[in-house]
Design a protein around this motif. Structure first.
Motif, mmCIF file in Angstrom:
data_model
loop_
_atom_site.group_PDB
_atom_site.id
_atom_site.type_symbol
_atom_site.label_atom_id
_atom_site.label_comp_id
_atom_site.label_asym_id
_atom_site.label_seq_id
_atom_site.Cartn_x
_atom_site.Cartn_y
_atom_site.Cartn_z
ATOM 1 N N ARG A 62 -7.101 3.582 -5.974
ATOM 2 C CA ARG A 62 -6.637 2.197 -6.111
ATOM 3 C C ARG A 62 -5.357 1.989 -5.313
ATOM 4 O O ARG A 62 -5.178 0.984 -4.635
ATOM 5 C CB ARG A 62 -6.411 1.882 -7.586
ATOM 6 N N ARG A 63 -4.451 2.934 -5.396
ATOM 7 C CA ARG A 63 -3.195 2.870 -4.645
ATOM 8 C C ARG A 63 -3.469 2.838 -3.144
ATOM 9 O O ARG A 63 -2.874 2.062 -2.410
ATOM 10 C CB ARG A 63 -2.319 4.069 -5.016
ATOM 11 N N ASP A 64 -4.382 3.672 -2.685
ATOM 12 C CA ASP A 64 -4.751 3.685 -1.270
ATOM 13 C C ASP A 64 -5.354 2.354 -0.839
ATOM 14 O O ASP A 64 -5.079 1.852 0.246
ATOM 15 C CB ASP A 64 -5.726 4.820 -0.978
ATOM 16 N N PHE A 65 -6.174 1.781 -1.717
ATOM 17 C CA PHE A 65 -6.769 0.482 -1.419
ATOM 18 C C PHE A 65 -5.693 -0.583 -1.210
ATOM 19 O O PHE A 65 -5.730 -1.338 -0.238
ATOM 20 C CB PHE A 65 -7.715 0.069 -2.556
ATOM 21 N N PHE A 66 -4.722 -0.647 -2.115
ATOM 22 C CA PHE A 66 -3.667 -1.648 -1.993
ATOM 23 C C PHE A 66 -2.763 -1.396 -0.786
ATOM 24 O O PHE A 66 -2.304 -2.331 -0.132
ATOM 25 C CB PHE A 66 -2.850 -1.737 -3.287
ATOM 26 N N ARG A 67 -2.514 -0.144 -0.472
ATOM 27 C CA ARG A 67 -1.738 0.170 0.749
ATOM 28 C C ARG A 67 -2.488 -0.317 1.985
ATOM 29 O O ARG A 67 -1.901 -0.898 2.890
ATOM 30 C CB ARG A 67 -1.499 1.672 0.850
ATOM 31 N N TYR A 68 -3.782 -0.039 2.016
ATOM 32 C CA TYR A 68 -4.601 -0.473 3.141
ATOM 33 C C TYR A 68 -4.583 -1.992 3.275
ATOM 34 O O TYR A 68 -4.415 -2.531 4.368
ATOM 35 C CB TYR A 68 -6.034 0.040 2.979
ATOM 36 N N MET A 69 -4.761 -2.688 2.177
ATOM 37 C CA MET A 69 -4.768 -4.149 2.209
ATOM 38 C C MET A 69 -3.411 -4.707 2.645
ATOM 39 O O MET A 69 -3.346 -5.683 3.392
ATOM 40 C CB MET A 69 -5.164 -4.719 0.837
ATOM 41 N N ALA A 70 -2.343 -4.091 2.196
ATOM 42 C CA ALA A 70 -1.006 -4.534 2.600
ATOM 43 C C ALA A 70 -0.808 -4.334 4.101
ATOM 44 O O ALA A 70 -0.300 -5.218 4.799
ATOM 45 C CB ALA A 70 0.054 -3.786 1.810
ATOM 46 N N MET A 71 -1.200 -3.193 4.613
ATOM 47 C CA MET A 71 -1.066 -2.925 6.050
ATOM 48 C C MET A 71 -1.945 -3.864 6.868
ATOM 49 O O MET A 71 -1.534 -4.365 7.904
ATOM 50 C CB MET A 71 -1.413 -1.467 6.367
ATOM 51 N N LEU A 72 -3.156 -4.107 6.392
ATOM 52 C CA LEU A 72 -4.053 -5.029 7.082
ATOM 53 C C LEU A 72 -3.439 -6.430 7.146
ATOM 54 O O LEU A 72 -3.486 -7.095 8.176
ATOM 55 C CB LEU A 72 -5.417 -5.066 6.379
ATOM 56 N N GLY A 73 -2.848 -6.865 6.058
ATOM 57 C CA GLY A 73 -2.196 -8.171 6.034
ATOM 58 C C GLY A 73 -1.029 -8.247 6.997
ATOM 59 O O GLY A 73 -0.862 -9.239 7.714
ATOM 60 N N LEU A 74 -0.215 -7.209 7.049
ATOM 61 C CA LEU A 74 0.931 -7.196 7.970
ATOM 62 C C LEU A 74 0.480 -7.196 9.422
ATOM 63 O O LEU A 74 1.041 -7.904 10.255
ATOM 64 C CB LEU A 74 1.823 -5.988 7.699
ATOM 65 N N VAL A 75 -0.526 -6.402 9.728
ATOM 66 C CA VAL A 75 -1.026 -6.338 11.103
ATOM 67 C C VAL A 75 -1.632 -7.678 11.503
ATOM 68 O O VAL A 75 -1.378 -8.186 12.590
ATOM 69 C CB VAL A 75 -2.051 -5.190 11.259
ATOM 70 N N TRP A 125 -1.019 -10.683 10.263
ATOM 71 C CA TRP A 125 0.033 -11.684 10.382
ATOM 72 C C TRP A 125 0.856 -11.453 11.650
ATOM 73 O O TRP A 125 1.233 -12.396 12.335
ATOM 74 C CB TRP A 125 0.948 -11.634 9.157
ATOM 75 N N GLY A 126 1.115 -10.220 12.000
ATOM 76 C CA GLY A 126 1.957 -9.914 13.150
ATOM 77 C C GLY A 126 1.322 -10.225 14.490
ATOM 78 O O GLY A 126 2.016 -10.513 15.454
ATOM 79 N N VAL A 127 0.001 -10.156 14.582
ATOM 80 C CA VAL A 127 -0.648 -10.379 15.866
ATOM 81 C C VAL A 127 -1.267 -11.765 15.993
ATOM 82 O O VAL A 127 -1.760 -12.123 17.048
ATOM 83 C CB VAL A 127 -1.726 -9.308 16.150
ATOM 84 N N SER A 128 -1.251 -12.551 14.934
ATOM 85 C CA SER A 128 -1.820 -13.900 14.988
ATOM 86 C C SER A 128 -0.826 -14.859 15.623
ATOM 87 O O SER A 128 0.282 -15.023 15.139
ATOM 88 C CB SER A 128 -2.153 -14.407 13.581
ATOM 89 N N PRO A 129 -1.199 -15.513 16.726
ATOM 90 C CA PRO A 129 -0.281 -16.473 17.346
ATOM 91 C C PRO A 129 -0.195 -17.749 16.516
ATOM 92 O O PRO A 129 -1.147 -18.151 15.858
ATOM 93 C CB PRO A 129 -0.921 -16.747 18.700
ATOM 94 N N LEU A 130 0.946 -18.371 16.567
ATOM 95 C CA LEU A 130 1.127 -19.656 15.900
ATOM 96 C C LEU A 130 0.758 -20.741 16.897
ATOM 97 O O LEU A 130 1.486 -21.012 17.839
ATOM 98 C CB LEU A 130 2.576 -19.806 15.435
ATOM 99 N N LEU A 131 -0.392 -21.348 16.711
ATOM 100 C CA LEU A 131 -0.917 -22.297 17.684
ATOM 101 C C LEU A 131 -0.735 -23.753 17.297
ATOM 102 O O LEU A 131 -1.013 -24.630 18.089
ATOM 103 C CB LEU A 131 -2.405 -22.015 17.928
ATOM 104 N N ALA A 132 -0.313 -24.007 16.086
ATOM 105 C CA ALA A 132 -0.182 -25.385 15.639
ATOM 106 C C ALA A 132 0.983 -26.076 16.345
ATOM 107 O O ALA A 132 2.074 -25.539 16.426
ATOM 108 C CB ALA A 132 0.022 -25.426 14.139
ATOM 109 N N LYS A 133 0.723 -27.253 16.879
ATOM 110 C CA LYS A 133 1.758 -28.050 17.531
ATOM 111 C C LYS A 133 1.995 -29.309 16.714
ATOM 112 O O LYS A 133 1.091 -29.808 16.054
ATOM 113 C CB LYS A 133 1.320 -28.447 18.940
ATOM 114 N N GLY A 134 3.196 -29.812 16.796
ATOM 115 C CA GLY A 134 3.532 -31.050 16.109
ATOM 116 C C GLY A 134 3.123 -32.268 16.923
ATOM 117 O O GLY A 134 2.999 -32.201 18.138
#
Length: 83
Positions: free
Chosen positions: A6-19, A21-30
């Motif tokens: 379970r701990r490994d699962f949550f670590r994996y999910m946390a890392m997946l979320g960080l990766v 979020w970090g590589v997704s460009p912010l494309l929304a313009k005002g």
């Protein structure tokens, strides 16, 4: 063993979320309305001197649509590379 998997699962999910979020460009313009864009300069400030302006295409990185080099909006930020 159950706690470990379970701990490994949550670590994996946390890392997946960080990766993700970090590589997704912010494309929304005002919109021009929300940024109070105008086609004329304000107090000598023009889009051509702004950090966000793309002169090759007359576009802005953060405002949608075609942008006049002589325009201005509230998100104006003087490009430090320009004098």
């Amino acid at each position: 063993m159950k706690v470990s998997s379970r701990r490994d699962f949550f670590r994996y999910m946390a890392m997946l979320g960080l990766v993700t979020w970090g590589v997704s460009p912010l494309l929304a313009k005002g919109t021009k309305e929300k940024t109070m864009y105008q086609d004329s300069p304000k107090d000598g400030k023009k889009c051509i001197d702004c950090l966000h302006f793309l002169p090759e295409t007359n576009e802005c990185k953060i405002v949608e649509g075609s942008i006049s080099p002589d325009g201005w909006c509230v998100l104006y930020f003087k490009d430090p590379r320009k004098k």
